[in-house]
Scaffold this motif. Structure first.
Motif: not given
Lengths: 481, 325
Positions: A184, A187-188, A191, A194, B6, B9, B12-13, B16-17, B20
Motif C-alpha cells: 500500500t 503504491l501510495l 501516486l 507522481y 492513474l 493505480i 488498486l490503492c 490494498l488500503l 491493509t
C-alpha cells in the motif's frame, strides 16, 4: 502561493509522518506482545519456582537432619522463606479454571511448611523416629507439589490454549499486515510522487514550450502556466519579457523607418547643395555679361531691353547674395518689383500686378528671398496657364504685433492636400520653371527665423489663392547674422 | 491512456488500503490480555470426590450427581481417583487431598490398612471430614463421618432372594469373590448367606480369587471341576463377572446357569443385555453422589450434626434381563 520548497517539505513530512506512525504502532504492538510473553512466562516460572523452592526446602531439611548446624538451619530458613514467597506469587495466578487447583496447591505448600516445621520440632526434641516420619511425609508432599505443578501447567495450557493459538495467528497476521502495508505504501508513494513531480514538471514543461516558441521568434503566443508556485511567477515574468520584447521590436521598427526617412532627406539636401553650387558657377561672369549686354542694348537704343537686363542682373545678384541672411522688407519689396518687371516683360498685359504697401512696415526684418518664391508660384500657377492672364495682388498691412503680407491670385486654386503639404513643409514636387527655391522652403525658413509656427496661412478656392504671411515685428531671438 | 492508468493505480490503492485496514483490524482488535477470568465467587467449600475407578459408568454417575449437587449448594468439587482400582494411586490422591486441606473428602471406601491410616490419623489430624460413598469402611476403622450408598447386606439378600426365585429351593451355588475381602464384599456375602440359610436344599460354595483375569478363570475352572452339578453363580464382586462368564461359556452353554452380579462394574449391564447375566443388582450412583455432597455440605455448615453414623442407604433393586433398558 506555495513554493516548491514547501511542496517538497510537505511530501517529506507526509512520508515522515507515515513512517513514524507505523514505527510507533509496531513498537507499541511489539511492546505489548513482549509484555504478554513475559506474563505467560512469568506464570510458568512462578509455578516452577514453587517446585524448585519445595525441593530446596526438602534438601535443606535433609542436610540439617544429617548435620544440624546453624549454617544449615539458616539455609533451611532461607529456602522456607523462598517457598513462602513463591506461595504468595502463586496466589496471583488464580483464575476461574484453576481456582480449586491453586487453592490445593497453596495448601500443599502450607502442609509442606508445617510438616517441615514438625520434622524440625521432633528433631530438636530428639524424637528421631517421628522426625523421620515427618520428613518422609514432607518429601511426599514435595513430590505432590511437583506433580501438581505439572498438573497446573497442564491446566494452564488447556485454559490458554486458544489464547496461545491466537497469539500465533496474530503474529502470522502481523506478517501479512507487513506485506499489505508495504504494498500500500509503495503504491501510495508512487501516486503521491507522481502527482507531486507532475505539479512541478508540468509548469516547467509549459514554460519550456513557451521558451521554445519565443526562441523561434513567435512573440505573439501568450505564456500561460497554471501553477501556484515559483514557476507561475517565472511564467509571469516571462510573459512580461515577451511583451517588452514585442514593444522593443516595434520601437526598433519605427526607428528604422525614421532612419530611412533621414537618409532620404540627406540625399535631398545633397542634391540641393549640388544645385546651389551649380548655380554659383561664375556668377560674376554672368553679372558682368548681363551688365555689358544691358549697356550694349542702351547704346543700340533699346532702352527697354537694357532695363530688363539690368533687372535680371539685379535679381540674380540678390538671389545669390541674400539667400542665407536676413534683409529688410524694403529690400524684399524692391526685389519683388524687379522680378515683376521681368515677368511683365514676359507676359506683357496678361499679368496685372497690384501693390498696396504700408510704407511704415518696411523696416521689418525678414529672411531673404521670402516673397519672390511665393509670387513666382502665383505667377506660374495662376497667370501662366491662363490665356487672359491673371491679377496678382500684393498687400502689406500693419497689424498690432505682426505685419500682414497678403499675396493673392485669381487662379484655379490648390487642392487641400497640397495646402497641407505646404504648411507641413513637405518637399513638394515642383512643376514648371521656378527659381528653385520652393514654397515649403520658404515656410521652413520663416519658422526657423522667427521661432514661431503660425507664420503662414493659405486660403485656396476656385476663385483664387491667398497666401498670408504673418511676420512678427520683432524676432523672438535677435541674433542678426 | 495515462488517465486510465492513474485510475487503475488508484483503484488498486483502494483495494490494498481495504486489505491493509482489515489486516490491521485483525491484528490490533483481537483481545490482547490474558483471559484473566476473575474468580467470581469463592466457593463455600472445596470438596473432593475420590474413587478407585474413574471413568466407569457407575462412578461417572456418582461424579455427575455430586457435581450437580455441589453446583446447587455452592460448593466446589473435583473428582479425583485412580483408574482400574490402582490402589497406590488412589491412596496418593487421598493423601494429596488431605495435604491440600480440602474442606471435605467424599471417598470410595477401601478396606485396607493404608486407607484406614490415612482417614483415621491424617485426615483426623487435619480435621478434614470424610464420607465414604459406594462402598463402606466401618467407622471404627476409618473415622468416617457417615456412609452414603447401597446397604450391601440388603443387596446380598436381594440377590439371594432372586436366586431362590429363579433356581428353586435346592441347588448348588458358586459364590465368587475378590480375595481382598473388602468390607462391602463381606456385607454382601453375609446378606446372601443369611437368606440362603433358610433353604437347606441350597448348597453354597464360596471361592476367592485375585482380581487378575487369569486368576478368575483359573478359580472358575477349579470350582466347576469340583462342583460339576452347579446351578447358579453369583459374582459377589462385579469386576470378576466378565471373566467368570467367559470361562463358563468356554465350558458349556451359559444359559442353563443362573448367574448374578452387581452393577458397579462397567461389564455388568452389557452382559445383562447379552443375556449372559440373569440378574444384576442395580444401585443408585447418582443419588449416592448427590446425597454424599449434600450431607457433607450440611455437616460443614453445621445444619445436621451429627450425621447418622450408620449411613444413609440409597435405593437398590434387582434388574432382570427383560427389564434391562
Amino acid at each position: 502561493m506555495t513554493s516548491i520548497q514547501r511542496k517538497i517539505w510537505t511530501l517529506a513530512a507526509i512520508v515522515l509522518f507515515i513512517m513514524v506512525a507505523i514505527w510507533t504502532t509496531l513498537t507499541y504492538y511489539n511492546q505489548k506482545t513482549q509484555d504478554q510473553y513475559n506474563d505467560i512466562l512469568q506464570r510458568y516460572l512462578r509455578m516452577n519456582e514453587v517446585t524448585n523452592a519445595s525441593q530446596q526446602t526438602i534438601t535443606a531439611l535433609n542436610n540439617y537432619r544429617l548435620k544440624p548446624t546453624a549454617a544449615n538451619l539458616g539455609l533451611l530458613d532461607r529456602s522456607k522463606e523462598q517457598l513462602r514467597k513463591a506461595r504468595m506469587d502463586v496466589m496471583t495466578l488464580r483464575n476461574a479454571d484453576n481456582d480449586f487447583a491453586i487453592a490445593n496447591y497453596m495448601n500443599l505448600i502450607d502442609s509442606l511448611l508445617e510438616t517441615t516445621d514438625r520434622s524440625l520440632l521432633f528433631q530438636t526434641e530428639k524424637e528421631s523416629e517421628d522426625s523421620e516420619k515427618a520428613f518422609s511425609e514432607a518429601t511426599r508432599v514435595s513430590k505432590y507439589i511437583s506433580e501438581m505443578t505439572l498438573t497446573l501447567i497442564d491446566t494452564e495450557l488447556k485454559t490458554y490454549d486458544r489464547f496461545y493459538r491466537g497469539i500465533i495467528e496474530q503474529s502470522a497476521e502481523l506478517k501479512k499486515l507487513g506485506v499489505w502495508l508495504l504494498l500500500t505504501i509503495t503504491l501510495l508513494m508512487l501516486l503521491f510522487t507522481y502527482g507531486f513531480s507532475l505539479s512541478i514538471t508540468r509548469p516547467i514543461q509549459k514554460l519550456t514550450q513557451a521558451a521554445k516558441e519565443l526562441s523561434r521568434g513567435r512573440f505573439d503566443l501568450k505564456v500561460e502556466v497554471k501553477s501556484n508556485d515559483e514557476i507561475s511567477f517565472l511564467a509571469k515574468m516571462f510573459e512580461r519579457m515577451r511583451i517588452n520584447i514585442n514593444n522593443l521590436i516595434s520601437e526598433i521598427q519605427q526607428k528604422a523607418q525614421l532612419e530611412r526617412e533621414l537618409q532620404q532627406n540627406k540625399l535631398l539636401l545633397q542634391e540641393s547643395q549640388l544645385r546651389s553650387l551649380q548655380s554659383q558657377i561664375n556668377p560674376h561672369f554672368l553679372f558682368n555679361t548681363l551688365d555689358t549686354l544691358s549697356k550694349k542694348a542702351y547704346l543700340e537704343g533699346s532702352e527697354e531691353t537694357s532695363d530688363l537686363l539690368a533687372s535680371v542682373a539685379g535679381l540674380l545678384r540678390y538671389n545669390l547674395k541674400r539667400l542665407d541672411r536676413s534683409v529688410t522688407l524694403y529690400e524684399e519689396v524692391k526685389v519683388l518689383r524687379q522680378y515683376m518687371e521681368i515677368q511683365k516683360a514676359r507676359f506683357t498685359d496678361r499679368l496685372r500686378f497690384e501693390a498696396d504697401i504700408d510704407e511704415t512696415c518696411l523696416h521689418v526684418q525678414i529672411p531673404g528671398l521670402t516673397l519672390q518664391p511665393i509670387v513666382e508660384n502665383a505667377v506660374i500657377h495662376a497667370v501662366e496657364p491662363s490665356e487672359e492672364g491673371g491679377t496678382i495682388r500684393f498687400r502689406i498691412i500693419d497689424g498690432e504685433q505682426r505685419v500682414r503680407i497678403e499675396i493673392s491670385d485669381d487662379g484655379p486654386g490648390m487642392t487641400e492636400l497640397k495646402v497641407r503639404q505646404i504648411l507641413e513643409a513637405h518637399p513638394v514636387e515642383t512643376e514648371g520653371h521656378s527659381t528653385g527655391i520652393g514654397f515649403s522652403n520658404v515656410v521652413t525658413r520663416l519658422r526657423l527665423f522667427y521661432g514661431v509656427d503660425d507664420v503662414m496661412e493659405i486660403a485656396s478656392g476656385p476663385e483664387g489663392t491667398t497666401v498670408v504671411l504673418l511676420i512678427p515685428k520683432t524676432r523672438r531671438f535677435d541674433s542678426d547674422d | 491512456m495515462r488517465k486510465s492508468l492513474l485510475i487503475l493505480i488508484g483503484a488498486l490503492c483502494a483495494v490494498l488500503l481495504y486489505f491493509t485496514a482489515q489486516s490491521a483490524d485483525r491484528v490490533f482488535r483481537s483481545e490482547r490480555q490474558l483471559p484473566r477470568t476473575p474468580v467470581e465467587q469463592q466457593a463455600r467449600y472445596r470438596l473432593v470426590l475420590i474413587t478407585q475407578e474413574l471413568e466407569t459408568p457407575f462412578w461417572d454417575k456418582v461424579a455427575a450427581g455430586a457435581k450437580a449437587e455441589a453446583l446447587a449448594s455452592g460448593a466446589a468439587i473435583e473428582v479425583w481417583g485412580s483408574y482400574g482400582k490402582d490402589q497406590e494411586d488412589f491412596l496418593k490422591k487421598l493423601e494429596i487431598a488431605i495435604d491440600a486441606k480440602v474442606d471435605g473428602i467424599i471417598v470410595q471406601g477401601l478396606d485396607s490398612d493404608a486407607f484406614k491410616n490415612l482417614t483415621k490419623v491424617k485426615a483426623a489430624f487435619y480435621g478434614i471430614p470424610v464420607i465414604t460413598v459406594g462402598s463402606d469402611v466401618p467407622m471404627v476403622d476409618s473415622l468416617r463421618r457417615t456412609y452414603v450408598g447401597s446397604d450391601q447386606y440388603a443387596a446380598g439378600g436381594l440377590i439371594a432372594k432372586q436366586l431362590i426365585a429363579d433356581m428353586g429351593k435346592s441347588g448348588t451355588v458358586i459364590l465368587l469373590g475378590d480375595s481382598r475381602e473388602e468390607y462391602y464384599q463381606q456385607q454382601r456375602l453375609k446378606g446372601i448367606y443369611d437368606i440362603l440359610k433358610a433353604y437347606p436344599g441350597v448348597k453354597t460354595a464360596y471361592a476367592e480369587t485375585a482380581d487378575t483375569r487369569e486368576q478368575v478363570i483359573a478359580t472358575t475352572q477349579d470350582m466347576m471341576n469340583r462342583l460339576p452339578d452347579v446351578d447358579a453363580f453369583v459374582a459377589v464382586n462385579a469386576n470378576i463377572a466378565a471373566a467368570m462368564i467367559h470361562e463358563i461359556g468356554r465350558r458349556s452353554q451359559v444359559e442353563p446357569y443362573d448367574i448374578y452380579s452387581f452393577d458397579d462394574s462397567p461389564d455388568s449391564l452389557p452382559l445383562l443385555e447379552q443375556g449372559k447375566l440373569d440378574g444384576v443388582l442395580e444401585q443408585s450412583p447418582d443419588k449416592m453422589g448427590r446425597a454424599g455432597v449434600n450431607l457433607m455440605v450440611k455437616w460443614l455448615s453445621g445444619e445436621v450434626m451429627p450425621l447418622n453414623t450408620d449411613g444413609y442407604p440409597t435405593e437398590i433393586k434387582m434388574l432382570k434381563l427383560k427389564e434391562a433398558p
